[in-house]
Scaffold this motif. Structure first.
Motif, short mmCIF file in Angstrom:
data_model
loop_
_atom_site.label_atom_id
_atom_site.label_comp_id
_atom_site.label_asym_id
_atom_site.label_seq_id
_atom_site.Cartn_x
_atom_site.Cartn_y
_atom_site.Cartn_z
N ARG A 172 0.86 -1.18 0.00
CA ARG A 172 0.00 0.00 0.00
C ARG A 172 0.89 1.23 0.00
N ARG A 173 0.62 2.13 -0.93
CA ARG A 173 1.47 3.30 -1.10
C ARG A 173 1.29 4.29 0.04
N LEU A 174 2.42 4.84 0.53
CA LEU A 174 2.44 5.86 1.57
C LEU A 174 3.04 7.14 1.00
N PRO A 175 2.96 8.26 1.69
CA PRO A 175 3.53 9.50 1.16
C PRO A 175 5.04 9.38 0.93
N GLU A 176 5.52 10.02 -0.15
CA GLU A 176 6.95 10.03 -0.47
C GLU A 176 7.68 11.02 0.44
N SER A 177 9.00 10.79 0.57
CA SER A 177 9.82 11.68 1.39
C SER A 177 11.28 11.47 1.08
N ASP A 178 12.04 12.57 0.99
CA ASP A 178 13.50 12.53 0.85
C ASP A 178 13.96 11.69 -0.33
N GLY A 179 13.22 11.74 -1.44
CA GLY A 179 13.63 11.02 -2.64
C GLY A 179 13.28 9.54 -2.65
N PHE A 180 12.57 9.07 -1.65
CA PHE A 180 12.16 7.67 -1.57
C PHE A 180 10.64 7.56 -1.73
N GLN A 181 10.20 6.45 -2.31
CA GLN A 181 8.80 6.06 -2.27
C GLN A 181 8.62 5.13 -1.06
N THR A 198 11.23 -3.64 -9.72
CA THR A 198 11.07 -3.60 -11.18
C THR A 198 10.13 -2.47 -11.59
N LYS A 199 9.04 -2.32 -10.87
CA LYS A 199 8.10 -1.23 -11.14
C LYS A 199 8.79 0.12 -10.99
N THR A 200 9.60 0.26 -9.95
CA THR A 200 10.30 1.52 -9.70
C THR A 200 11.27 1.84 -10.83
N PRO A 227 6.77 -1.48 6.93
CA PRO A 227 6.98 -0.40 5.96
C PRO A 227 8.38 -0.43 5.37
N VAL A 228 8.46 -0.17 4.06
CA VAL A 228 9.74 -0.12 3.36
C VAL A 228 9.80 1.13 2.51
N LYS A 229 11.00 1.52 2.12
CA LYS A 229 11.18 2.64 1.21
C LYS A 229 12.07 2.21 0.07
N VAL A 230 11.79 2.73 -1.13
CA VAL A 230 12.53 2.32 -2.32
C VAL A 230 12.88 3.56 -3.15
N ARG A 231 13.95 3.44 -3.91
CA ARG A 231 14.33 4.47 -4.86
C ARG A 231 15.05 3.82 -6.01
N ALA A 232 15.09 4.50 -7.15
CA ALA A 232 15.74 3.98 -8.34
C ALA A 232 16.53 5.09 -9.02
N THR A 245 21.47 0.68 -21.45
CA THR A 245 21.50 1.44 -20.21
C THR A 245 21.25 0.50 -19.04
N MET A 246 21.77 0.86 -17.88
CA MET A 246 21.52 0.09 -16.67
C MET A 246 20.85 0.97 -15.63
N ALA A 247 19.81 0.43 -15.01
CA ALA A 247 19.13 1.11 -13.92
C ALA A 247 19.19 0.22 -12.69
N VAL A 248 19.17 0.85 -11.52
CA VAL A 248 19.25 0.14 -10.25
C VAL A 248 18.18 0.67 -9.31
N ALA A 249 17.57 -0.22 -8.56
CA ALA A 249 16.61 0.17 -7.53
C ALA A 249 16.96 -0.56 -6.25
N GLU A 250 16.70 0.07 -5.12
CA GLU A 250 17.02 -0.54 -3.84
C GLU A 250 15.84 -0.40 -2.88
N MET A 251 15.79 -1.31 -1.91
CA MET A 251 14.76 -1.30 -0.87
C MET A 251 15.43 -1.26 0.49
N ARG A 252 14.91 -0.39 1.36
CA ARG A 252 15.39 -0.28 2.72
C ARG A 252 14.19 -0.35 3.67
N ALA A 253 14.45 -0.78 4.91
CA ALA A 253 13.42 -0.75 5.94
C ALA A 253 13.23 0.69 6.43
N VAL A 254 12.04 1.03 6.84
CA VAL A 254 11.77 2.36 7.36
C VAL A 254 12.25 2.48 8.80
#
Length: 264
Positions: free
Chosen positions: A7-16, A43-45, A73-78, A88-97
């Motif tokens: 479930r999507r939460l508000p974005e903050s500091d460049g993270f979803q 992958t979606k990110t 809750p987790v936060k992701v960015r790409a 081209t190469m893209a990277v995305a990461e997931m971190r715990a909140v």
């Protein structure tokens, strides 16, 4: 069954930010996530970075699981790691909140410029046709979480042949947001380790540390077959490899590294 994996939460500091539902829970431990939902979310990110470049197609996805991903809750960015007009190469990461801010999962993707090679196209394997499903879908029957969010139709195969399962996601990835076919595939492909299980899960734990997916053709639809086989070494390390099919035929391969341990 949960309504969606996240479930999507508000974005903050460049993270979803996302709330993880019980539908992400692993069959090994319901407090941590199965690999498929994080692979699909990252992958979606990545795909969201390239909405204005439809000429690019993902040719490889590589998920590295760098730590236990909590059902929390987790936060992701790409970001674009290696820009290019054709490759081209893209990277995305997931971190715990909450707690440690270290990276828990990372997906890297090679995106390549598509061109017309229809006259040279080849498939290594003929298409698979779905038959009647086995009564025993997998070795974790009754486990809550992710397995409840996927239709898992194990096929009848001869002794000694790789196992085959047709799989389809039953819930959205994020709320009711639309899915791409690549995201639908990512929602099931990490399950190859379970499809091709070479060991009894009541006696052994065999958790994958990664999932590498190579796609010579873009996936289509909502139904995917994994023809998978696990190989177990003598020192607690294994590998699962799989061929991937959609309703139109063979689309690619996957490979996973396994940590194998006896159940105490």
């Amino acid at each position: 069954m949960s309504d969606s994996h996240y479930r999507r939460l508000p974005e903050s500091d460049g993270f979803q930010f996302f709330e993880s539902s019980i539908g992400t829970a692993s069959n090994w431990d319901s407090s941590i996530q199965h690999g498929s939902p994080p692979l699909a979310l990252l992958t979606k990110t990545i795909e969201e970075l390239y909405t204005d470049r439809p000429e690019l197609r993902v040719g490889r996805l590589l998920l590295d699981i760098l730590g236990a991903i909590p059902v929390a809750p987790v936060k992701v960015r790409a970001w674009v790691e290696r820009p290019g007009a054709r490759i081209t190469m893209a990277v995305a990461e997931m971190r715990a909140v909450e707690g440690s801010d270290r990276v828990l999962a990372r997906v890297s993707a090679w995106l390549l410029a598509a061109s017309d090679t229809a006259d040279a196209a080849t498939d290594r394997y003929p298409p698979l046709v779905e038959g009647a499903a086995s009564a025993d879908a997998h070795g974790w029957m009754g486990a809550p979480g992710y397995l409840d969010t996927v239709s898992w139709r194990r096929q009848q195969t001869a002794p000694g042949e790789p196992a085959v399962s047709w799989m389809s996601p039953l819930v959205p990835l994020v709320d009711s947001e639309p899915l791409t076919d690549l995201q639908r595939l990512a929602m099931v492909v990490d399950s190859a380790n379970g499809v091709g299980a070479a060991l009894d899960p009541d006696r052994f734990v065999f958790m994958n540390t990664d999932t590498a997916v190579h796609l010579h053709r873009a996936p289509r639809g909502n139904d995917f077959a994994l023809r998978a086989r696990g190989s177990i070494g003598p020192d607690g390390i294994g590998v699962t490899t799989a061929e991937i099919f959609d309703r139109h035929g063979f689309i690619g391969t996957s490979a996973q590294t396994l940590l194998v341990q006896r159940v105490p």
